[in-house]
Write a protein that holds these residues in place. Sequence first.
Motif, PDB file in Angstrom:
ATOM      1  N   LYS A  38       0.741  -1.332  -0.139  1.00 24.80           N
ATOM      2  CA  LYS A  38       0.020   0.092  -0.103  1.00 24.80           C
ATOM      3  C   LYS A  38       0.915   1.237  -0.070  1.00 24.80           C
ATOM      4  O   LYS A  38       0.615   2.314  -0.876  1.00 24.80           O
ATOM      5  N   GLN A  39       2.058   1.219   0.949  1.00 23.30           N
ATOM      6  CA  GLN A  39       2.712   2.512   0.786  1.00 23.30           C
ATOM      7  C   GLN A  39       3.472   2.572  -0.226  1.00 23.30           C
ATOM      8  O   GLN A  39       3.612   3.478  -1.067  1.00 23.30           O
ATOM      9  N   TYR A  40       3.848   1.529  -1.011  1.00 19.31           N
ATOM     10  CA  TYR A  40       4.906   1.504  -2.356  1.00 19.31           C
ATOM     11  C   TYR A  40       3.882   2.198  -3.516  1.00 19.31           C
ATOM     12  O   TYR A  40       4.350   3.108  -4.191  1.00 19.31           O
ATOM     13  N   LEU A  41       2.553   1.617  -3.580  1.00 19.32           N
ATOM     14  CA  LEU A  41       1.723   2.198  -4.513  1.00 19.32           C
ATOM     15  C   LEU A  41       1.361   3.779  -4.240  1.00 19.32           C
ATOM     16  O   LEU A  41       1.465   4.538  -5.059  1.00 19.32           O
ATOM     17  N   ALA A  42       1.296   3.995  -2.854  1.00 19.91           N
ATOM     18  CA  ALA A  42       0.853   5.391  -2.844  1.00 19.91           C
ATOM     19  C   ALA A  42       1.977   6.199  -3.230  1.00 19.91           C
ATOM     20  O   ALA A  42       1.919   7.309  -3.542  1.00 19.91           O
ATOM     21  N   HIS A  43       3.322   5.905  -3.084  1.00 23.96           N
ATOM     22  CA  HIS A  43       4.552   6.742  -3.199  1.00 23.96           C
ATOM     23  C   HIS A  43       4.430   6.744  -4.854  1.00 23.96           C
ATOM     24  O   HIS A  43       5.358   7.685  -5.333  1.00 23.96           O
ATOM     25  N   GLN A  44       3.883   6.033  -5.687  1.00 23.50           N
ATOM     26  CA  GLN A  44       3.967   6.100  -7.094  1.00 23.50           C
ATOM     27  C   GLN A  44       3.048   7.362  -7.541  1.00 23.50           C
ATOM     28  O   GLN A  44       3.328   7.660  -8.948  1.00 23.50           O
ATOM     29  N   SER A 168      18.681  -5.516 -20.194  1.00 22.57           N
ATOM     30  CA  SER A 168      17.378  -5.872 -19.847  1.00 22.57           C
ATOM     31  C   SER A 168      16.205  -4.613 -20.093  1.00 22.57           C
ATOM     32  O   SER A 168      15.035  -5.035 -20.002  1.00 22.57           O
ATOM     33  N   ARG A 169      16.700  -3.520 -20.242  1.00 21.82           N
ATOM     34  CA  ARG A 169      15.715  -2.327 -20.051  1.00 21.82           C
ATOM     35  C   ARG A 169      14.726  -2.475 -21.212  1.00 21.82           C
ATOM     36  O   ARG A 169      13.482  -1.854 -20.768  1.00 21.82           O
ATOM     37  N   ASN A 170      15.110  -3.112 -22.231  1.00 24.88           N
ATOM     38  CA  ASN A 170      13.825  -3.157 -23.375  1.00 24.88           C
ATOM     39  C   ASN A 170      12.731  -4.036 -23.117  1.00 24.88           C
ATOM     40  O   ASN A 170      11.762  -4.141 -23.796  1.00 24.88           O
ATOM     41  N   LEU A 171      12.825  -4.849 -22.274  1.00 24.80           N
ATOM     42  CA  LEU A 171      12.094  -6.095 -21.802  1.00 24.80           C
ATOM     43  C   LEU A 171      11.080  -5.718 -20.799  1.00 24.80           C
ATOM     44  O   LEU A 171      11.560  -5.338 -19.608  1.00 24.80           O
ATOM     45  N   THR A 172       9.869  -5.698 -21.309  1.00 24.36           N
ATOM     46  CA  THR A 172       8.721  -5.395 -20.421  1.00 24.36           C
ATOM     47  C   THR A 172       8.610  -6.237 -19.355  1.00 24.36           C
ATOM     48  O   THR A 172       7.818  -5.855 -18.303  1.00 24.36           O
ATOM     49  N   ARG A 173       8.750  -7.449 -19.487  1.00 19.20           N
ATOM     50  CA  ARG A 173       8.254  -8.549 -18.377  1.00 19.20           C
ATOM     51  C   ARG A 173       9.559  -8.921 -17.601  1.00 19.20           C
ATOM     52  O   ARG A 173       9.408  -9.849 -16.632  1.00 19.20           O
ATOM     53  N   THR A 174      10.718  -8.201 -17.659  1.00 18.54           N
ATOM     54  CA  THR A 174      11.746  -8.447 -16.948  1.00 18.54           C
ATOM     55  C   THR A 174      12.285  -7.238 -16.146  1.00 18.54           C
ATOM     56  O   THR A 174      12.477  -6.160 -16.910  1.00 18.54           O
ATOM     57  N   GLU A 175      12.669  -7.132 -14.626  1.00 19.20           N
ATOM     58  CA  GLU A 175      13.289  -6.152 -14.150  1.00 19.20           C
ATOM     59  C   GLU A 175      14.571  -6.406 -13.372  1.00 19.20           C
ATOM     60  O   GLU A 175      14.497  -7.535 -12.852  1.00 19.20           O
ATOM     61  N   VAL A 176      15.444  -5.518 -13.690  1.00 21.37           N
ATOM     62  CA  VAL A 176      16.671  -5.782 -12.888  1.00 21.37           C
ATOM     63  C   VAL A 176      16.999  -4.818 -11.490  1.00 21.37           C
ATOM     64  O   VAL A 176      16.744  -3.549 -12.147  1.00 21.37           O
ATOM     65  N   VAL A 177      17.178  -5.074 -10.701  1.00 22.02           N
ATOM     66  CA  VAL A 177      17.472  -4.248  -9.410  1.00 22.02           C
ATOM     67  C   VAL A 177      18.507  -4.758  -8.744  1.00 22.02           C
ATOM     68  O   VAL A 177      18.974  -6.083  -8.760  1.00 22.02           O
ATOM     69  N   THR A 178      19.028  -4.004  -7.766  1.00 19.37           N
ATOM     70  CA  THR A 178      19.988  -4.358  -6.816  1.00 19.37           C
ATOM     71  C   THR A 178      19.332  -4.780  -5.400  1.00 19.37           C
ATOM     72  O   THR A 178      18.146  -4.570  -5.315  1.00 19.37           O
ATOM     73  N   ASN A 179      20.075  -5.397  -4.763  1.00 23.22           N
ATOM     74  CA  ASN A 179      19.557  -5.876  -3.355  1.00 23.22           C
ATOM     75  C   ASN A 179      18.971  -4.710  -2.489  1.00 23.22           C
ATOM     76  O   ASN A 179      18.061  -4.755  -1.739  1.00 23.22           O
ATOM     77  N   SER A 180      19.583  -3.477  -2.754  1.00 23.33           N
ATOM     78  CA  SER A 180      18.927  -2.372  -1.789  1.00 23.33           C
ATOM     79  C   SER A 180      18.052  -1.780  -2.404  1.00 23.33           C
ATOM     80  O   SER A 180      17.205  -1.057  -1.783  1.00 23.33           O
ATOM     81  N   GLU A 181      17.582  -2.206  -3.697  1.00 25.21           N
ATOM     82  CA  GLU A 181      16.386  -1.506  -4.403  1.00 25.21           C
ATOM     83  C   GLU A 181      14.938  -2.648  -4.277  1.00 25.21           C
ATOM     84  O   GLU A 181      14.065  -2.503  -4.720  1.00 25.21           O
ATOM     85  N   LEU A 182      15.210  -3.804  -3.726  1.00 25.89           N
ATOM     86  CA  LEU A 182      14.249  -4.998  -3.313  1.00 25.89           C
ATOM     87  C   LEU A 182      12.897  -4.168  -2.916  1.00 25.89           C
ATOM     88  O   LEU A 182      13.288  -3.648  -1.548  1.00 25.89           O
ATOM     89  N   SER A 183      11.973  -4.671  -3.041  1.00 24.75           N
ATOM     90  CA  SER A 183      10.575  -4.108  -2.453  1.00 24.75           C
ATOM     91  C   SER A 183       9.702  -5.348  -2.370  1.00 24.75           C
ATOM     92  O   SER A 183       9.543  -5.955  -3.256  1.00 24.75           O
ATOM     93  N   THR A 184       8.632  -5.316  -1.606  1.00 29.62           N
ATOM     94  CA  THR A 184       7.616  -6.000  -1.339  1.00 29.62           C
ATOM     95  C   THR A 184       6.668  -6.307  -2.789  1.00 29.62           C
ATOM     96  O   THR A 184       6.823  -7.610  -3.023  1.00 29.62           O
ATOM     97  N   LYS A 186       7.788  -5.491  -5.843  1.00 33.57           N
ATOM     98  CA  LYS A 186       8.366  -6.246  -6.907  1.00 33.57           C
ATOM     99  C   LYS A 186       8.525  -7.595  -6.752  1.00 33.57           C
ATOM    100  O   LYS A 186       8.365  -8.197  -7.599  1.00 33.57           O
ATOM    101  N   ILE A 187       8.688  -8.018  -5.556  1.00 33.60           N
ATOM    102  CA  ILE A 187       9.021  -9.327  -5.312  1.00 33.60           C
ATOM    103  C   ILE A 187       7.701 -10.052  -5.812  1.00 33.60           C
ATOM    104  O   ILE A 187       7.599 -10.993  -6.385  1.00 33.60           O
ATOM    105  N   LEU A 188       6.518  -9.682  -5.314  1.00 37.99           N
ATOM    106  CA  LEU A 188       5.487 -10.115  -5.467  1.00 37.99           C
ATOM    107  C   LEU A 188       4.657 -10.256  -6.713  1.00 37.99           C
ATOM    108  O   LEU A 188       3.920 -11.087  -7.186  1.00 37.99           O
ATOM    109  N   ASN A 189       5.207  -9.059  -7.408  1.00 33.66           N
ATOM    110  CA  ASN A 189       4.718  -8.702  -8.870  1.00 33.66           C
ATOM    111  C   ASN A 189       5.215  -9.622  -9.856  1.00 33.66           C
ATOM    112  O   ASN A 189       4.630  -9.901 -10.841  1.00 33.66           O
ATOM    113  N   ALA A 190       6.407 -10.535  -9.409  1.00 33.61           N
ATOM    114  CA  ALA A 190       7.037 -11.185 -10.479  1.00 33.61           C
ATOM    115  C   ALA A 190       6.720 -12.580 -10.216  1.00 33.61           C
ATOM    116  O   ALA A 190       6.330 -13.078  -9.334  1.00 33.61           O
ATOM    117  N   GLN A 191       6.689 -13.305 -11.338  1.00 33.23           N
ATOM    118  CA  GLN A 191       6.383 -14.668 -11.248  1.00 33.23           C
ATOM    119  C   GLN A 191       7.648 -15.499 -10.759  1.00 33.23           C
ATOM    120  O   GLN A 191       7.340 -16.411  -9.992  1.00 33.23           O
TER     121      GLN A 191
END
Length: 210
Positions: A38-44, A168-184, A186-191
């Motif tokens: 909820k917080q993540y989406l609110a910050h968008q 990876s930037r042109n691939l809409t179904r893949t996202e690359v992040v560092t461990n410090s950018e990990l969010s709940t 993004k984890i759940l949104n990925a298969q």
Amino acid sequence: MKVAVLDIKGKETGRKVDLSDAVFKIEPNEHAIYLDVKQYLAHQRQGTHQAKERGAIAGSTRKIKKQKGTGTARAGSIKSPIFRGGGRIFGPRSKDYSQKLNKNVKRLARRSALSIKAQENSLMVIEDFNFEAPKTKDFIQVLKSLGLEDKKSLIVLGDSNNNVYLSSRNLTRTEVVTNSELSTYKILNAQNVVLLEGSLEGIESNLSKS
């Protein structure tokens, strides 16, 4: 919790890593997940919507016609909302949608999300890799080898890697992040969540704090 380490061709390297049970094998806390997402989406939300009400309209303040005797309603200003070009009644105003959330709750939510992925067997660990130059074709080949070409996937790096990120930037179904950018979210949104070996220490260090 031991997990086999794969190479970028999707084959086992013969090595296993021991994932912390305190991060990858806890009982998921659904309420913590809800609050963090909820917080993540609110910050968008930018919150920059703004309409001009009568006080923000530029125009004369003179009374445009006499008060009585015209047979029509009284009118005191050309900026009145009932006239074309006038201000808007109860228009949207700028708003800050950001929400505060305790750090411990955020860590609990991320541990819960990673534990859910581990329970679903949607979590894999691969050895660190790099490209000589940014090339989407090379990145797609890695996804094919891992069986993730047609799946929503999150790749977690230990440190920022410009070549891998740009590939990876042109691939809409893949996202690359560092461990410090990990969010709940993004984890759940990925298969599938793919952790590089170099990211494990940072993830466990960040999320094991109390």
